[in-house]
Design a protein around this motif. Structure first.
Motif, PDB file in Angstrom:
ATOM      1  N   GLY A   1       0.787  -1.225   0.000  1.00 24.56           N
ATOM      2  CA  GLY A   1       0.000   0.000   0.000  1.00 24.56           C
ATOM      3  C   GLY A   1       0.816   1.270   0.000  1.00 24.56           C
ATOM      4  N   THR A   2       2.122   1.167   0.262  1.00 34.21           N
ATOM      5  CA  THR A   2       2.942   2.375   0.266  1.00 34.21           C
ATOM      6  C   THR A   2       3.858   2.454  -0.944  1.00 34.21           C
ATOM      7  OG1 THR A   2       4.720   1.352   1.541  1.00 34.21           O
ATOM      8  CG2 THR A   2       2.958   2.435   2.793  1.00 34.21           C
ATOM      9  N   GLU A   3       4.099   1.328  -1.573  1.00 30.27           N
ATOM     10  CA  GLU A   3       4.945   1.296  -2.760  1.00 30.27           C
ATOM     11  C   GLU A   3       4.082   1.537  -3.995  1.00 30.27           C
ATOM     12  OE1 GLU A   3       8.256   0.924  -2.550  1.00 30.27           O
ATOM     13  OE2 GLU A   3       8.086   0.751  -0.378  1.00 30.27           O
ATOM     14  N   PRO A   4       4.661   2.129  -5.059  1.00 35.31           N
ATOM     15  CA  PRO A   4       3.877   2.339  -6.277  1.00 35.31           C
ATOM     16  C   PRO A   4       3.305   1.034  -6.837  1.00 35.31           C
ATOM     17  CG  PRO A   4       6.001   3.435  -6.433  1.00 35.31           C
ATOM     18  CD  PRO A   4       6.011   2.632  -5.166  1.00 35.31           C
ATOM     19  N   SER A   5       4.055  -0.033  -6.710  1.00 33.98           N
ATOM     20  CA  SER A   5       3.588  -1.328  -7.203  1.00 33.98           C
ATOM     21  C   SER A   5       3.987  -2.371  -6.174  1.00 33.98           C
ATOM     22  CB  SER A   5       4.233  -1.628  -8.561  1.00 33.98           C
ATOM     23  OG  SER A   5       3.758  -2.850  -9.054  1.00 33.98           O
ATOM     24  N   GLY A   6       3.121  -2.585  -5.195  1.00 31.87           N
ATOM     25  CA  GLY A   6       3.446  -3.478  -4.089  1.00 31.87           C
ATOM     26  C   GLY A   6       2.757  -4.809  -4.174  1.00 31.87           C
ATOM     27  N   PRO A   7       3.080  -5.682  -3.237  1.00 32.40           N
ATOM     28  CA  PRO A   7       2.484  -7.016  -3.207  1.00 32.40           C
ATOM     29  C   PRO A   7       1.081  -6.991  -2.609  1.00 32.40           C
ATOM     30  CG  PRO A   7       3.993  -6.756  -1.385  1.00 32.40           C
ATOM     31  CD  PRO A   7       4.093  -5.500  -2.204  1.00 32.40           C
ATOM     32  N   ALA A   8       0.318  -8.025  -2.915  1.00 32.16           N
ATOM     33  CA  ALA A   8      -1.009  -8.204  -2.333  1.00 32.16           C
ATOM     34  C   ALA A   8      -1.083  -9.618  -1.755  1.00 32.16           C
ATOM     35  CB  ALA A   8      -2.092  -7.999  -3.381  1.00 32.16           C
ATOM     36  N   ILE A   9      -1.785  -9.745  -0.626  1.00 31.04           N
ATOM     37  CA  ILE A   9      -1.856 -11.001   0.103  1.00 31.04           C
ATOM     38  C   ILE A   9      -3.312 -11.431   0.238  1.00 31.04           C
ATOM     39  CG2 ILE A   9      -1.364 -12.145   2.307  1.00 31.04           C
ATOM     40  CD1 ILE A   9       0.711  -9.889   2.812  1.00 31.04           C
ATOM     41  N   VAL A  10      -3.546 -12.728   0.065  1.00 32.91           N
ATOM     42  CA  VAL A  10      -4.847 -13.312   0.390  1.00 32.91           C
ATOM     43  C   VAL A  10      -4.593 -14.675   1.019  1.00 32.91           C
ATOM     44  CG1 VAL A  10      -5.209 -14.287  -1.916  1.00 32.91           C
ATOM     45  CG2 VAL A  10      -7.163 -13.912  -0.423  1.00 32.91           C
ATOM     46  N   HIS A  11      -5.271 -14.914   2.147  1.00 30.10           N
ATOM     47  CA  HIS A  11      -5.160 -16.206   2.825  1.00 30.10           C
ATOM     48  C   HIS A  11      -6.561 -16.676   3.184  1.00 30.10           C
ATOM     49  CE1 HIS A  11      -3.540 -19.489   5.173  1.00 30.10           C
ATOM     50  NE2 HIS A  11      -4.380 -19.162   6.144  1.00 30.10           N
ATOM     51  N   VAL A  12      -6.877 -17.918   2.815  1.00 31.15           N
ATOM     52  CA  VAL A  12      -8.189 -18.502   3.089  1.00 31.15           C
ATOM     53  C   VAL A  12      -8.013 -19.616   4.116  1.00 31.15           C
ATOM     54  CG1 VAL A  12     -10.198 -19.660   2.106  1.00 31.15           C
ATOM     55  CG2 VAL A  12      -8.931 -17.985   0.734  1.00 31.15           C
ATOM     56  N   THR A  13      -8.769 -19.503   5.204  1.00 32.41           N
ATOM     57  CA  THR A  13      -8.787 -20.541   6.231  1.00 32.41           C
ATOM     58  C   THR A  13     -10.154 -21.201   6.229  1.00 32.41           C
ATOM     59  OG1 THR A  13      -7.260 -19.270   7.628  1.00 32.41           O
ATOM     60  CG2 THR A  13      -8.496 -21.041   8.690  1.00 32.41           C
ATOM     61  N   LEU A  14     -10.176 -22.516   6.128  1.00 27.71           N
ATOM     62  CA  LEU A  14     -11.414 -23.288   6.203  1.00 27.71           C
ATOM     63  C   LEU A  14     -11.362 -24.114   7.478  1.00 27.71           C
ATOM     64  CD1 LEU A  14     -10.350 -23.476   2.958  1.00 27.71           C
ATOM     65  CD2 LEU A  14     -12.726 -24.143   2.824  1.00 27.71           C
ATOM     66  N   ALA A  15     -12.245 -23.824   8.405  1.00 27.51           N
ATOM     67  CA  ALA A  15     -12.309 -24.559   9.664  1.00 27.51           C
ATOM     68  C   ALA A  15     -13.491 -25.522   9.584  1.00 27.51           C
ATOM     69  CB  ALA A  15     -12.464 -23.602  10.832  1.00 27.51           C
ATOM     70  N   LEU A  16     -13.187 -26.806   9.702  1.00 30.38           N
ATOM     71  CA  LEU A  16     -14.187 -27.869   9.567  1.00 30.38           C
ATOM     72  C   LEU A  16     -14.233 -28.707  10.835  1.00 30.38           C
ATOM     73  CD1 LEU A  16     -13.066 -29.183   6.064  1.00 30.38           C
ATOM     74  CD2 LEU A  16     -14.898 -27.555   6.523  1.00 30.38           C
ATOM     75  N   LEU A  17     -15.356 -29.365  11.058  1.00 29.94           N
ATOM     76  CA  LEU A  17     -15.415 -30.342  12.135  1.00 29.94           C
ATOM     77  C   LEU A  17     -14.388 -31.432  11.856  1.00 29.94           C
ATOM     78  CD1 LEU A  17     -19.270 -30.677  12.611  1.00 29.94           C
ATOM     79  CD2 LEU A  17     -17.659 -29.510  14.130  1.00 29.94           C
ATOM     80  N   ALA A  18     -13.791 -31.959  12.883  1.00 29.93           N
ATOM     81  CA  ALA A  18     -12.745 -32.971  12.744  1.00 29.93           C
ATOM     82  C   ALA A  18     -13.278 -34.210  12.044  1.00 29.93           C
ATOM     83  CB  ALA A  18     -12.195 -33.335  14.118  1.00 29.93           C
ATOM     84  N   GLY A  19     -12.378 -34.944  11.413  1.00 29.68           N
ATOM     85  CA  GLY A  19     -12.753 -36.207  10.807  1.00 29.68           C
ATOM     86  C   GLY A  19     -12.365 -36.341   9.348  1.00 29.68           C
ATOM     87  N   ARG A  20     -11.956 -35.233   8.710  1.00 29.57           N
ATOM     88  CA  ARG A  20     -11.532 -35.333   7.305  1.00 29.57           C
ATOM     89  C   ARG A  20     -10.096 -35.826   7.248  1.00 29.57           C
ATOM     90  NH1 ARG A  20     -15.890 -32.099   8.500  1.00 29.57           N
ATOM     91  NH2 ARG A  20     -17.289 -32.022   6.714  1.00 29.57           N
ATOM     92  N   SER A  21      -9.799 -36.618   6.247  1.00 31.86           N
ATOM     93  CA  SER A  21      -8.434 -37.128   6.071  1.00 31.86           C
ATOM     94  C   SER A  21      -7.512 -36.014   5.595  1.00 31.86           C
ATOM     95  CB  SER A  21      -8.432 -38.269   5.049  1.00 31.86           C
ATOM     96  OG  SER A  21      -8.723 -37.750   3.754  1.00 31.86           O
ATOM     97  N   ASP A  22      -6.220 -36.241   5.764  1.00 29.66           N
ATOM     98  CA  ASP A  22      -5.235 -35.287   5.257  1.00 29.66           C
ATOM     99  C   ASP A  22      -5.371 -35.128   3.747  1.00 29.66           C
ATOM    100  OD1 ASP A  22      -4.238 -34.835   7.795  1.00 29.66           O
ATOM    101  OD2 ASP A  22      -2.526 -36.195   7.554  1.00 29.66           O
ATOM    102  N   GLU A  23      -5.706 -36.200   3.057  1.00 32.67           N
ATOM    103  CA  GLU A  23      -5.876 -36.149   1.610  1.00 32.67           C
ATOM    104  C   GLU A  23      -7.057 -35.260   1.228  1.00 32.67           C
ATOM    105  OE1 GLU A  23      -5.606 -39.055   3.368  1.00 32.67           O
ATOM    106  OE2 GLU A  23      -3.532 -39.486   2.828  1.00 32.67           O
ATOM    107  N   THR A  24      -8.150 -35.375   1.968  1.00 33.00           N
ATOM    108  CA  THR A  24      -9.314 -34.529   1.703  1.00 33.00           C
ATOM    109  C   THR A  24      -8.974 -33.065   1.955  1.00 33.00           C
ATOM    110  OG1 THR A  24     -10.880 -36.290   2.215  1.00 33.00           O
ATOM    111  CG2 THR A  24     -11.690 -34.033   2.425  1.00 33.00           C
ATOM    112  N   LYS A  25      -8.271 -32.800   3.033  1.00 32.68           N
ATOM    113  CA  LYS A  25      -7.884 -31.425   3.353  1.00 32.68           C
ATOM    114  C   LYS A  25      -6.978 -30.849   2.263  1.00 32.68           C
ATOM    115  CE  LYS A  25      -8.191 -32.114   8.330  1.00 32.68           C
ATOM    116  NZ  LYS A  25      -7.410 -32.200   9.584  1.00 32.68           N
ATOM    117  N   ALA A  26      -6.021 -31.645   1.798  1.00 29.68           N
ATOM    118  CA  ALA A  26      -5.115 -31.176   0.745  1.00 29.68           C
ATOM    119  C   ALA A  26      -5.869 -30.925  -0.560  1.00 29.68           C
ATOM    120  CB  ALA A  26      -3.989 -32.194   0.528  1.00 29.68           C
TER     121      ALA A  26
END
Length: 123
Positions: A57-82
């Protein structure tokens, strides 16, 4: 459940985040066996972002960040999460268009289990 949080910098003000959420919810249903009506997404705009030694936001052409967190009830496999994480990143690629003033896009996603203490009510 699922509780979905999108944290994004001002470099993504032009993105239609409602369209992103509406596209994401059916993916969560398909991959993680969630109920569509249970999917909830909040989009939070961050004001202060720093990547490496560049203050966003201060540089003429700066980086932008987006992070998505999905919180689910336990029980999904690591493969499903990936698989879900990869699907989120694919959707971000489709919804984030290049824009002037953004030199780099830093996009990430994670799926985590909700704590066993998680409770909710609907009225």
């Amino acid at each position: 459940m699922p509780q979905i949080t999108v944290e994004r910098s001002s470099g993504f003000d032009h993105v239609d985040w409602n369209a992103f959420a509406l596209a994401l919810h059916p993916v969560v249903v398909e991959i993680a066996a969630a109920r569509l009506e249970a999917c909830k997404t909040r989009v939070l705009r961050t004001e202060d972002d720093v990547v490496g030694d560049v203050v966003g936001g201060t540089e003429p052409s700066g980086p932008a960040i987006v992070h998505v967190t999905l919180a689910l009830l336990a029980g999904r496999s690591d493969e499903t999460k990936a698989k879900l994480t990869e699907a989120v990143l694919d959707l971000l690629r489709k919804h984030i268009e290049p824009t002037d003033g953004v030199s780099a896009v830093h996009a990430s996603a994670e799926v985590r289990d909700l704590d066993p203490s998680y409770r909710k009510y609907e009225s």
